[in-house]
Design a protein around this motif. Structure first.
Motif, PDB file in Angstrom:
ATOM      1  N   ARG A  46     -20.755 -24.430   5.623  1.00  0.00           N
ATOM      2  CA  ARG A  46     -20.263 -25.779   5.325  1.00  0.00           C
ATOM      3  C   ARG A  46     -20.904 -26.818   6.239  1.00  0.00           C
TER       4      ARG A  46
ATOM      5  N   THR B  25     -17.842 -21.302   7.810  1.00  0.00           N
ATOM      6  CA  THR B  25     -17.898 -22.558   8.561  1.00  0.00           C
ATOM      7  C   THR B  25     -19.339 -22.951   8.829  1.00  0.00           C
TER       8      THR B  25
ATOM      9  N   HIS C 233     -17.602 -31.625  -2.685  1.00  0.00           N
ATOM     10  CA  HIS C 233     -16.609 -30.631  -3.089  1.00  0.00           C
ATOM     11  C   HIS C 233     -17.082 -29.198  -2.874  1.00  0.00           C
TER      12      HIS C 233
ATOM     13  N   HIS D 178      -4.286 -35.852   5.392  1.00  0.00           N
ATOM     14  CA  HIS D 178      -5.396 -34.983   5.733  1.00  0.00           C
ATOM     15  C   HIS D 178      -6.055 -35.509   6.999  1.00  0.00           C
TER      16      HIS D 178
ATOM     17  N   ASP E 271     -10.941 -29.761  -1.817  1.00  0.00           N
ATOM     18  CA  ASP E 271      -9.782 -30.626  -2.043  1.00  0.00           C
ATOM     19  C   ASP E 271     -10.046 -32.094  -1.720  1.00  0.00           C
TER      20      ASP E 271
ATOM     21  N   ALA F 213     -12.317 -29.810   6.283  1.00  0.00           N
ATOM     22  CA  ALA F 213     -12.929 -28.480   6.295  1.00  0.00           C
ATOM     23  C   ALA F 213     -13.378 -28.069   7.690  1.00  0.00           C
ATOM     24  N   PHE F 214     -13.515 -29.046   8.598  1.00  0.00           N
ATOM     25  CA  PHE F 214     -14.009 -28.765   9.950  1.00  0.00           C
ATOM     26  C   PHE F 214     -12.985 -29.060  11.036  1.00  0.00           C
TER      27      PHE F 214
ATOM     28  N   ILE G 105     -18.403 -28.544  -0.005  1.00  0.00           N
ATOM     29  CA  ILE G 105     -18.019 -28.445   1.402  1.00  0.00           C
ATOM     30  C   ILE G 105     -16.505 -28.389   1.552  1.00  0.00           C
ATOM     31  N   HIS G 106     -15.820 -29.258   0.807  1.00  0.00           N
ATOM     32  CA  HIS G 106     -14.352 -29.329   0.893  1.00  0.00           C
ATOM     33  C   HIS G 106     -13.799 -29.537  -0.513  1.00  0.00           C
TER      34      HIS G 106
ATOM     35  N   ALA H  65     -15.077 -34.852   4.030  1.00  0.00           N
ATOM     36  CA  ALA H  65     -15.211 -33.404   4.225  1.00  0.00           C
ATOM     37  C   ALA H  65     -14.560 -32.928   5.516  1.00  0.00           C
TER      38      ALA H  65
END
Length: 210
Positions: free
Chosen positions: A107, A104, A46, A5, A51, A144-145, A48-49, A141
């Motif tokens: 988040r 986005t 979680h 990731h 996974d 997610a960005f 925010i992200h 996180a």
């Protein structure tokens, strides 16, 4: 095995190598972790992200112990390099030329809201460790960005060099067109390169030397 990731810096935090049940209790004098607050932190992460890996008190204490063992300057760089990514996200939200979608925005808003709090998981006033929870949230996180941040950095580089005219949406469209043109050029170059190789099904006798 956890899949790769993206991380906010080239050197990820060693969080994946820390496990529940192996808490580093020597950090207890440096930070006071409330188990319920850690659970809330994990829930926010979680949101925010979804996974992201799970955060618990043991793993957070191990990370704190790791950070305390680093030379002071190196520990500061660990913190500052991740906070720099937060500054990029703030700029992204404030830039009228960039049009991030609502999800986005939401988040990033949750991330910034936590980082700006004074009553977060670890008090910011604590030397070295005060922003550990902030940078851990950024780290875990970040997937997610990551794509949005990478695209924005590329757009900024394009805008700084080319100074496109027009309104915000026109400047973004000019950036997209240039990148699509680059992709098309690369695809054409690959096609030309492939033409230099003989097809696999040519008759064998074609290249036979008498």
């Amino acid at each position: 095995m956890r899949m790769f990731h993206p991380t906010p810096t080239a050197q990820p935090l060693p969080f994946d190598h820390m496990y529940s049940g192996m808490g580093a209790r020597e950090t207890a004098a440096a930070i006071e972790l409330n188990d319920a607050a850690v659970v809330q932190f994990d829930q926010l992460l979680h949101e925010i992200h979804a996974d992201a890996p799970r955060v618990d008190t043991d793993r957070l204490e191990q990370l704190a112990a790791w950070l305390l063992k680093l030379p002071t300057q190196q520990a500061r760089e660990v913190i500052e390099s991740r906070l720099e990514r937060v500054r990029e996200l703030r700029t992204l939200l404030d830039d009228e030329d960039w049009d991030a979608d609502e999800a986005t925005h939401a988040r990033i808003g949750k991330l910034l809201s936590y980082i700006d709090r004074e009553d977060d998981l670890i008090a910011d006033r604590i030397p070295v460790l005060g922003q550990l929870d902030d940078v851990l949230l950024i780290e875990l996180a970040w997937p997610a960005f990551a794509d949005e941040a990478e695209d924005y950095r590329d757009f900024i580089a394009y805008r700084d060099v080319n100074h496109p005219d027009g309104a915000a949406d026109e400047r973004r469209a000019a950036w997209v067109r240039e990148r699509l043109d680059e992709v098309a050029l690369w695809q054409h170059a690959m096609w030309v390169r492939e033409q230099h190789y003989a097809p696999w099904n040519l008759p064998r006798g074609l290249f036979r030397v008498a």
